[in-house]
Design a protein around this motif. Structure first.
Motif, mmCIF file in Angstrom:
data_model
loop_
_atom_site.group_PDB
_atom_site.id
_atom_site.type_symbol
_atom_site.label_atom_id
_atom_site.label_comp_id
_atom_site.label_asym_id
_atom_site.label_seq_id
_atom_site.Cartn_x
_atom_site.Cartn_y
_atom_site.Cartn_z
ATOM 1 N N ARG A 63 2.084 5.205 18.020
ATOM 2 C CA ARG A 63 0.832 5.702 18.587
ATOM 3 C C ARG A 63 -0.174 4.559 18.560
ATOM 4 N NH1 ARG A 63 3.181 9.720 15.694
ATOM 5 N NH2 ARG A 63 3.424 11.705 16.754
ATOM 6 N N SER A 64 -0.159 3.797 19.615
ATOM 7 C CA SER A 64 -1.063 2.674 19.704
ATOM 8 C C SER A 64 -2.387 3.184 20.254
ATOM 9 C CB SER A 64 -0.470 1.609 20.620
ATOM 10 O OG SER A 64 -1.032 0.361 20.321
ATOM 11 N N SER A 65 -3.477 2.588 19.775
ATOM 12 C CA SER A 65 -4.791 3.101 20.148
ATOM 13 C C SER A 65 -4.969 3.163 21.666
ATOM 14 C CB SER A 65 -5.889 2.249 19.523
ATOM 15 O OG SER A 65 -5.600 0.886 19.694
ATOM 16 N N GLY A 66 -5.425 4.317 22.142
ATOM 17 C CA GLY A 66 -5.696 4.500 23.559
ATOM 18 C C GLY A 66 -4.482 4.619 24.453
ATOM 19 N N ASN A 99 -0.559 -9.914 3.702
ATOM 20 C CA ASN A 99 -1.552 -10.629 4.495
ATOM 21 C C ASN A 99 -0.984 -10.930 5.872
ATOM 22 O OD1 ASN A 99 -3.693 -10.847 2.585
ATOM 23 N ND2 ASN A 99 -2.563 -12.476 1.536
ATOM 24 N N ALA A 100 -1.851 -10.829 6.867
ATOM 25 C CA ALA A 100 -1.432 -11.113 8.235
ATOM 26 C C ALA A 100 -2.173 -12.340 8.750
ATOM 27 C CB ALA A 100 -1.723 -9.907 9.121
ATOM 28 N N SER A 101 -1.605 -12.968 9.770
ATOM 29 C CA SER A 101 -2.193 -14.224 10.273
ATOM 30 C C SER A 101 -3.548 -14.014 10.942
ATOM 31 C CB SER A 101 -1.229 -14.911 11.236
ATOM 32 O OG SER A 101 -0.983 -14.068 12.330
ATOM 33 N N ASP A 102 -3.897 -12.745 11.281
ATOM 34 C CA ASP A 102 -5.220 -12.493 11.869
ATOM 35 C C ASP A 102 -6.247 -12.102 10.816
ATOM 36 O OD1 ASP A 102 -4.187 -9.997 11.250
ATOM 37 O OD2 ASP A 102 -4.807 -9.050 13.123
ATOM 38 N N GLY A 103 -5.878 -12.214 9.529
ATOM 39 C CA GLY A 103 -6.827 -11.909 8.466
ATOM 40 C C GLY A 103 -6.727 -10.475 7.967
ATOM 41 N N TYR A 104 -5.918 -9.662 8.635
ATOM 42 C CA TYR A 104 -5.733 -8.277 8.210
ATOM 43 C C TYR A 104 -4.961 -8.261 6.893
ATOM 44 C CZ TYR A 104 -5.098 -3.225 9.176
ATOM 45 O OH TYR A 104 -5.125 -1.848 9.162
ATOM 46 N N LYS A 105 -5.257 -7.271 6.064
ATOM 47 C CA LYS A 105 -4.640 -7.226 4.742
ATOM 48 C C LYS A 105 -4.467 -5.781 4.313
ATOM 49 C CE LYS A 105 -6.862 -9.646 1.511
ATOM 50 N NZ LYS A 105 -6.148 -10.472 0.571
ATOM 51 N N PRO A 149 2.463 8.504 10.164
ATOM 52 C CA PRO A 149 2.584 8.906 11.569
ATOM 53 C C PRO A 149 1.571 8.260 12.504
ATOM 54 C CG PRO A 149 1.693 10.697 10.230
ATOM 55 C CD PRO A 149 2.151 9.639 9.281
ATOM 56 N N PHE A 150 0.425 7.855 11.989
ATOM 57 C CA PHE A 150 -0.567 7.260 12.893
ATOM 58 C C PHE A 150 -0.593 5.732 12.814
ATOM 59 C CE2 PHE A 150 -1.787 11.644 12.315
ATOM 60 C CZ PHE A 150 -1.765 12.053 13.642
ATOM 61 N N SER A 151 0.316 5.206 12.051
ATOM 62 C CA SER A 151 0.578 3.758 11.968
ATOM 63 C C SER A 151 -0.615 2.890 11.584
ATOM 64 C CB SER A 151 1.256 3.241 13.241
ATOM 65 O OG SER A 151 0.458 3.444 14.378
ATOM 66 N N GLN A 152 -1.643 3.490 10.944
ATOM 67 C CA GLN A 152 -2.786 2.657 10.523
ATOM 68 C C GLN A 152 -2.376 1.617 9.496
ATOM 69 O OE1 GLN A 152 -3.066 6.090 10.311
ATOM 70 N NE2 GLN A 152 -5.207 6.700 10.519
ATOM 71 N N ARG A 153 -1.393 1.966 8.683
ATOM 72 C CA ARG A 153 -1.027 1.031 7.621
ATOM 73 C C ARG A 153 0.124 0.105 8.023
ATOM 74 N NH1 ARG A 153 -0.883 3.184 1.766
ATOM 75 N NH2 ARG A 153 0.876 4.365 2.520
ATOM 76 N N TRP A 154 0.516 0.183 9.250
ATOM 77 C CA TRP A 154 1.510 -0.781 9.720
ATOM 78 C C TRP A 154 0.799 -2.125 9.819
ATOM 79 C CZ3 TRP A 154 5.040 1.212 14.177
ATOM 80 C CH2 TRP A 154 5.539 2.475 13.846
ATOM 81 N N ILE A 155 1.471 -3.170 9.456
ATOM 82 C CA ILE A 155 0.798 -4.465 9.485
ATOM 83 C C ILE A 155 1.533 -5.404 10.423
ATOM 84 C CG2 ILE A 155 -0.152 -6.328 8.072
ATOM 85 C CD1 ILE A 155 0.762 -4.184 5.756
ATOM 86 N N LYS A 156 0.795 -5.831 11.418
ATOM 87 C CA LYS A 156 1.352 -6.781 12.381
ATOM 88 C C LYS A 156 1.210 -8.198 11.820
ATOM 89 C CE LYS A 156 -1.697 -4.800 15.345
ATOM 90 N NZ LYS A 156 -2.416 -4.525 16.610
ATOM 91 N N HIS A 157 1.966 -9.131 12.328
ATOM 92 C CA HIS A 157 1.853 -10.562 12.012
ATOM 93 C C HIS A 157 1.851 -10.857 10.500
ATOM 94 C CE1 HIS A 157 0.153 -9.885 15.959
ATOM 95 N NE2 HIS A 157 -1.002 -9.522 15.461
ATOM 96 N N VAL A 158 2.690 -10.142 9.731
ATOM 97 C CA VAL A 158 2.750 -10.392 8.278
ATOM 98 C C VAL A 158 3.211 -11.825 8.033
ATOM 99 C CG1 VAL A 158 3.900 -9.782 6.108
ATOM 100 C CG2 VAL A 158 3.289 -7.993 7.738
#
Ligand SMILES: Nc1nc2c(c(=O)[nH]1)N[C@H]1C(S)=C(S)[C@@H](COP(=O)(O)O)O[C@H]1N2
Ligand SMILES: [Mo]
Length: 164
Positions: A63-66, A99-105, A149-158
């Motif tokens: 479920r990607s935003s939008g 940690n992700a390469s875009d600064g997300y954590k 289910p809403f994938s908020q805690r999925w982390i891209k670019h780990v």
């Protein structure tokens, strides 16, 4: 050498291509994840994951935003299995920071990482390697949590996992 218009255009074209190649090599994101525990650092490579005997393909709804929810298949290895197969001792680990390469954590409890068939470090989606952020993808590595289910805690670019 006579520098006519055509020669100049060709020279400029060669220069542009050369600069492009050098730039993309210099800014290339290596497909690795650094796993850090105290002073110890383990480098996890794409080849290690993709040839891992417990690499699995599983279905998941994204479920990607939008966007409308889409059925996809991710391929990866359970995060706790990776730590075990790399012989990383987790006996006194409590929290795991991604940690992700875009600064997300994101910080997860080791107990959550241990939940069976839930947290996967993935490298392929629908049979294709995950593209890097620069190439418009979610990769090269993405933590996929099947029971989120809403994938908020999925982390891209780990690109870094810290065990504490
Ligand atoms: N590296 C990274 N991972 C991230 C995010 C992000 O901004 N950067 N956003 C999170 C949020 S808020 C959501 S809802 C999911 C899905 O985001 P997407 O729909 O933009 O792909 O990824 C999560 N993982
Ligand atoms: Mo989100």
């Amino acid at each position: 050498m006579k520098l006519n218009k055509k020669t100049i255009i060709i020279l400029i074209a060669i220069l542009v291509v050369a600069v492009g190649v050098i730039y993309s090599l210099a800014t290339r994101e290596p497909a690795i994840v650094r796993i850090i525990k105290g002073e110890e650092e383990t480098i996890l490579e794409l080849e290690y994951l993709s040839s891992h005997p417990e690499s699995t393909v599983f279905p998941v709804v994204v479920r990607s935003s939008g966007k409308k929810p889409v059925e996809t298949e991710y391929e990866g290895v359970e995060m706790f299995t990776i730590l075990e197969s790399l012989n990383i001792d987790t006996s006194n680990v409590e929290k795991v920071t991604f940690n992700a390469s875009d600064g997300y954590k994101i910080i997860l409890k080791l107990e959550e990482i241990k939940e069976p068939k839930n947290m996967y470090l993935t490298y392929k989606r629908d049979g294709k390697l995950l593209k890097s952020k620069k190439r418009g993808g979610n990769g090269p590595f993405q933590l996929v949590i099947r029971r989120d289910p809403f994938s908020q805690r999925w982390i891209k670019h780990v690109n870094e996992i810290i065990l504490e």
